[in-house]
Write a protein that holds these residues in place. Structure first.
Motif, mmCIF file in Angstrom:
data_model
loop_
_atom_site.group_PDB
_atom_site.id
_atom_site.type_symbol
_atom_site.label_atom_id
_atom_site.label_comp_id
_atom_site.label_asym_id
_atom_site.label_seq_id
_atom_site.Cartn_x
_atom_site.Cartn_y
_atom_site.Cartn_z
ATOM 1 N N LEU A 1 0.838 -1.201 0.000
ATOM 2 C CA LEU A 1 0.000 0.000 0.000
ATOM 3 C C LEU A 1 0.874 1.254 0.000
ATOM 4 O O LEU A 1 0.651 2.193 -0.766
ATOM 5 C CB LEU A 1 -0.897 0.010 1.253
ATOM 6 N N TYR A 2 1.879 1.225 0.863
ATOM 7 C CA TYR A 2 2.778 2.371 0.977
ATOM 8 C C TYR A 2 3.491 2.608 -0.352
ATOM 9 O O TYR A 2 3.547 3.724 -0.869
ATOM 10 C CB TYR A 2 3.789 2.102 2.102
ATOM 11 N N ALA A 3 4.021 1.517 -0.921
ATOM 12 C CA ALA A 3 4.776 1.627 -2.163
ATOM 13 C C ALA A 3 3.908 2.201 -3.283
ATOM 14 O O ALA A 3 4.365 3.043 -4.065
ATOM 15 C CB ALA A 3 5.320 0.246 -2.552
ATOM 16 N N SER A 4 2.639 1.744 -3.327
ATOM 17 C CA SER A 4 1.764 2.253 -4.381
ATOM 18 C C SER A 4 1.407 3.720 -4.136
ATOM 19 O O SER A 4 1.425 4.533 -5.057
ATOM 20 C CB SER A 4 0.496 1.405 -4.442
ATOM 21 N N ALA A 5 1.125 4.047 -2.870
ATOM 22 C CA ALA A 5 0.689 5.413 -2.554
ATOM 23 C C ALA A 5 1.791 6.430 -2.840
ATOM 24 O O ALA A 5 1.510 7.537 -3.295
ATOM 25 C CB ALA A 5 0.241 5.488 -1.098
#
Ligand code: TYD
Ligand code: MG
Length: 462
Positions: free
Chosen positions: A378-382
């Motif tokens: 999630l972090y990487a995508s955000a």
């Protein structure tokens, strides 16, 4: 009012399977209205169509003196199934195999029978398919049926009688919801019927030493259709699951009186039937994976078995007023928690954005150890950063953003190393004694540490 006062008449709730000696408008156990059906109970032995034998006087034994030799298991021919059963089929045991329609339960049972026919007397009872359909399927699967008995019968007393006549040692009832007991007034598939048929077949197993495999459909809620008591009646409860769009199928034990639970077997569906997957990690990961924002490899561990799966996340601006939260293979409640923690502790912009999480290969993650992989994806995508393609990750995320240790750290790392991964982001409190040569662990204690690591990592890479 239903008026027979004979002690042989009881009432069973079609909703929860509760039993009452008097008819009532509302079930006292589950609160359902108008759910009682009359059930005629008789002496168990005559009810189940078996000759009554006098029960000898049983004396208490000393546990240490009880012989363990009696449990001689037989191989089902499918090692992945045997693993989940705890080492093979136990004579006289009753196994319930649940799963969605079309998932492959009948195919699995038939393949099992195809192998067992050489060593045991086997009987396949189908209340769903005609004998011709079964024969065609067996032919497709390459199973010669010379020693397989098949029976298209739905009445359970007749089934046990036939099984007794041929001296069946392995009996498949496909499916329990299509069977009925002539002395139970309600229709096939009702709770009273399912319960009585299952209990007749379980008694048959116990009395004759025949292994009984009951196939059960799963309801929309995910449980096996029928009362909970069905699960209590049998020795082993297996679930066959998988995404219909994926060819992978997982079999798991939820209850096992002859082995551990949470074991997992993996199959791939092919035109010639189910094929065992002995090295599932390599199947679930695509061979030419490249680092991409939102994609993280999670090292999962089910009972004794490590498995690498790819977790994908996409966080994007929402085009509708109400942002979407879609999870495939992950618990939506847990996703909500992870989003709140990411927002609070890493200031990840997730509010009012669409969030999608997908676990590749149709796997469902139930371990809390998956938290870190999902949070990282999630972090990487955000923030649009890639997580290195040669790195795996596992760990539990707490509400204050701390990364908590999880069991089986070493085994997960060794599985990753065996597939060419060289690095793992792991909880700081997971100590790994025997690291594979050249493998680099990245111990982190908090989500903030994860953010920092990914920041420095992308500077190094970029
Ligand atoms: P089936 O075993 O009938 O599922 P269930 O008993 O759980 O309802 O399988 C469904 C369909 O999928 C059936 O048409 C056969 C096909 N199938 C394959 O072609 N290959 C396989 O390996 C399996 C398991 C099923
Ligand atoms: Mg079927």
């Amino acid at each position: 009012m239903v008026g027979k006062s004979s002690s042989k008449v009881k009432y069973i709730c079609d909703h929860c399977g509760g039993i009452a000696s008097k008819w009532a408008g509302q079930c006292a156990q589950c609160g359902e209205w108008n759910s009682f059906t009359e059930m005629v109970t008789q002496d168990r032995r005559s009810l189940h169509g078996l000759k009554a034998e006098p029960v000898g006087r049983i004396k208490p034994s000393v546990l240490g003196d009880v012989s363990l030799d009696t449990v001689a298991r037989s191989a089902s021919g499918l090692f992945e199934l045997d693993r989940v059963l705890g080492g093979g089929l136990v004579p006289g045991s009753a196994i319930l195999l649940g799963g969605d329609p079309g998932i492959g339960k009948s195919t699995l049972a038939l393949q099992c029978i195809g192998h067992l026919q050489h060593a045991q007397r086997v009987l396949y009872v189908s209340g769903e398919e005609s004998l011709q359909q079964i024969a065609m399927r067996a032919q497709r699967l390459g199973i010669g049926g010379a020693d397989i008995h098949v029976l298209g019968e739905n009445e359970v007393q007749l089934i046990t009688r036939h099984a007794l006549d041929i001296g069946a040692q392995f009996l498949v009832a496909d499916s329990i919801q299509t069977l009925f007991h002539a002395e139970v007034p309600s229709g096939p598939g009702s709770v009273a019927q399912v319960r009585e048929c299952a209990s007749a077949l379980v008694s048959f197993a116990k009395q004759t030493g025949c292994t009984v495999l009951l196939i059960g459909h799963v309801t929309k809620e995910g449980g096996i259709a029928g009362p909970k008591v069905l699960e209590h009646l049998v020795d082993t409860v297996l679930y066959f699951e998988g995404d219909h769009s994926s060819r992978f199928r997982l079999i798991r034990a939820f209850k096992n009186r002859y082995g551990t639970v949470n074991e997992m077997g993996v199959f791939a569906m092919t035109e010639d039937g189910l094929r065992e997957v002995s090295n599932p990690s390599s199947m679930f990961l695509s061979q030419d994976r490249e680092a991409a924002p939102g994609s993280v490899v999670f090292a999962l561990q089910e009972a004794t078995r490590p498995l690498l799966v790819e977790v994908q996340a996409l966080v994007d601006n929402s085009s509708v007023g109400h942002p979407r939260r879609v999870c495939v293979g992950f618990d939506p409640q847990r996703l909500g928690m992870l989003l709140a923690v990411l927002h609070r502790h890493l200031e990840v912009p997730v509010v009012e954005r669409d969030v999608f999480v997908n676990v590749a290969g149709g796997i469902r993650l139930s371990e809390t150890a998956a938290d870190l992989a999902v949070a990282t994806a999630l972090y990487a995508s955000a923030v649009n950063r890639s997580f290195p393609a040669n790195t795996v990750c596992f760990g539990e995320v707490g509400l204050s953003g701390e990364i908590r240790p999880v069991p089986w750290g070493e085994s997960r790392i060794h599985e990753a190393a065996s597939l060419g991964f060289v690095c793992a982001v792991i909880p700081a409190r997971n100590t790994v004694k025997n690291l594979p040569i050249g493998f680099e662990p990245v111990p982190i204690a908090s989500l903030a540490a994860l953010g920092n690591w990914m920041e420095t990592r992308s500077q190094v890479d970029g």
